[in-house]
Write an enzyme that holds these catalytic residues in place. Sequence first.
Site, short mmCIF file in Angstrom:
data_model
loop_
_atom_site.label_atom_id
_atom_site.label_comp_id
_atom_site.label_asym_id
_atom_site.label_seq_id
_atom_site.Cartn_x
_atom_site.Cartn_y
_atom_site.Cartn_z
N SER A 239 2.97 -1.95 10.47
CA SER A 239 5.34 -1.74 10.49
C SER A 239 5.39 -3.03 10.49
CB SER A 239 5.19 -1.91 11.93
OG SER A 239 4.69 0.03 12.22
N GLY B 22 2.65 2.38 10.84
CA GLY B 22 3.79 3.12 10.73
C GLY B 22 3.85 3.58 12.05
N ASN C 83 0.64 -1.67 0.17
CA ASN C 83 -0.18 -0.29 0.04
C ASN C 83 0.95 1.12 -0.40
OD1 ASN C 83 -1.76 2.42 0.47
ND2 ASN C 83 -2.78 1.24 2.40
N TRP C 84 1.05 2.16 -0.96
CA TRP C 84 1.71 3.16 -1.25
C TRP C 84 1.22 4.24 -1.01
CZ3 TRP C 84 3.83 3.12 -7.24
CH2 TRP C 84 4.31 1.99 -7.48
N LYS C 85 -0.16 4.40 -0.33
CA LYS C 85 -0.73 5.09 -0.02
C LYS C 85 -0.64 6.69 -0.49
CE LYS C 85 -0.33 3.34 4.52
NZ LYS C 85 -0.36 3.35 5.89
N HIS D 103 -9.79 0.65 5.06
CA HIS D 103 -8.14 1.23 5.93
C HIS D 103 -8.68 2.32 7.10
CE1 HIS D 103 -4.15 2.09 6.97
NE2 HIS D 103 -4.03 1.27 5.93
N GLY E 296 2.93 -1.21 4.44
CA GLY E 296 2.95 -0.15 4.09
C GLY E 296 4.66 1.06 3.53
N GLY E 297 5.12 1.37 4.93
CA GLY E 297 6.27 1.28 3.96
C GLY E 297 7.10 1.15 3.90
N GLU F 216 -5.16 -4.95 10.47
CA GLU F 216 -4.30 -3.75 10.44
C GLU F 216 -4.72 -3.61 12.18
OE1 GLU F 216 -1.55 -2.69 6.97
OE2 GLU F 216 -4.09 -1.55 7.21
N GLU G 276 -6.89 4.76 8.14
CA GLU G 276 -6.40 6.13 7.36
C GLU G 276 -8.30 6.59 7.15
OE1 GLU G 276 -3.04 5.03 5.50
OE2 GLU G 276 -2.41 4.45 7.43
P1 13P Z 1 3.19 1.14 8.22
O1 13P Z 1 3.49 -1.25 7.15
O2 13P Z 1 3.69 1.94 7.28
O3 13P Z 1 3.46 0.11 9.11
O4 13P Z 1 1.01 0.66 7.49
C1 13P Z 1 0.54 -0.16 7.72
C2 13P Z 1 -0.62 -0.32 6.36
O5 13P Z 1 -1.30 0.40 7.11
C3 13P Z 1 -1.04 -0.36 5.34
O6 13P Z 1 -1.64 -0.76 4.59
#
Ligand code: 13P
Length: 256
Positions: free
Chosen positions: A214, A174, A9-11, A96, A235-236, A168, A98
Amino acid sequence: MRKKIVAGNWKMNLSFHEAEALIHNLMDELEEAKPTAEVIICPSFPFIEMATDYMEEHLFKVGAQNISPFDSGAYTGEVSAAMLASMDVTHCILGHSERRKYFNEDDKMLTIKVNQALANKLIPIFCVGESLPERESGKHLEVVRRQVRHGLFHLDTDEFAKVIIAYEPVWAIGTGMTATPEQAKDMHSYIRTLIAERYGDEVAKATMVLYGGSCNSENALEIFSQEGVDGGLIGGASLKAEEFISICKQASIQDV
Ligand code: 13P
């Protein structure tokens, strides 16, 4: 055992040129590493076409990070599931934390989006997870139960069988605070219990449940080796080709 899934997930990250470079690096590394895990990348909308242009089904698939609840028409700024499906997008992240938090997406809205995705043959990657206060007050099972039931249990068995779930925990996203392998295992097992109650054991066993929060090349192997963890939503760490491929390789060790 079946193939695990690793979705990136590149966000809301990267410029056009950075996204292009990342896709090229991913393709080179995937070609070399040939992970057996199914790899999905979920770039921002402006980079979707580039990703699907470069997409080679055997290397990676492309998912979106959101879809509109509407079919089509006068909804300025929206992107429909049908548009994405017409560009060879195969998956869509929904629910998600977010989007639940910053865009007020509630269970009712998510139900509509899940229906939109499935009606357009997009596979929802449906995210659930509790906040830190909810975990600390022992409400995590109740929260995830509500999210799974309200977001997905209106589906009939055939529809539900297409859905991927991602656990999640919000406090792990994050933050560098990954869930312990036991916490991940326990929640995945609980999610499967809920599915079994509604759709039966066979469906519960067959449902892919990913872990996100994470996850990186240091901890992926331990998390993925937990019973009931079918891969990760990253994510990251999905923004660095080498790191992401390392995670994909670790998911592949667990196959078969
Ligand atoms: P991180 O891997 O950056 O913690 O993010 C997870 C995420 O929200 C994937 O959708």
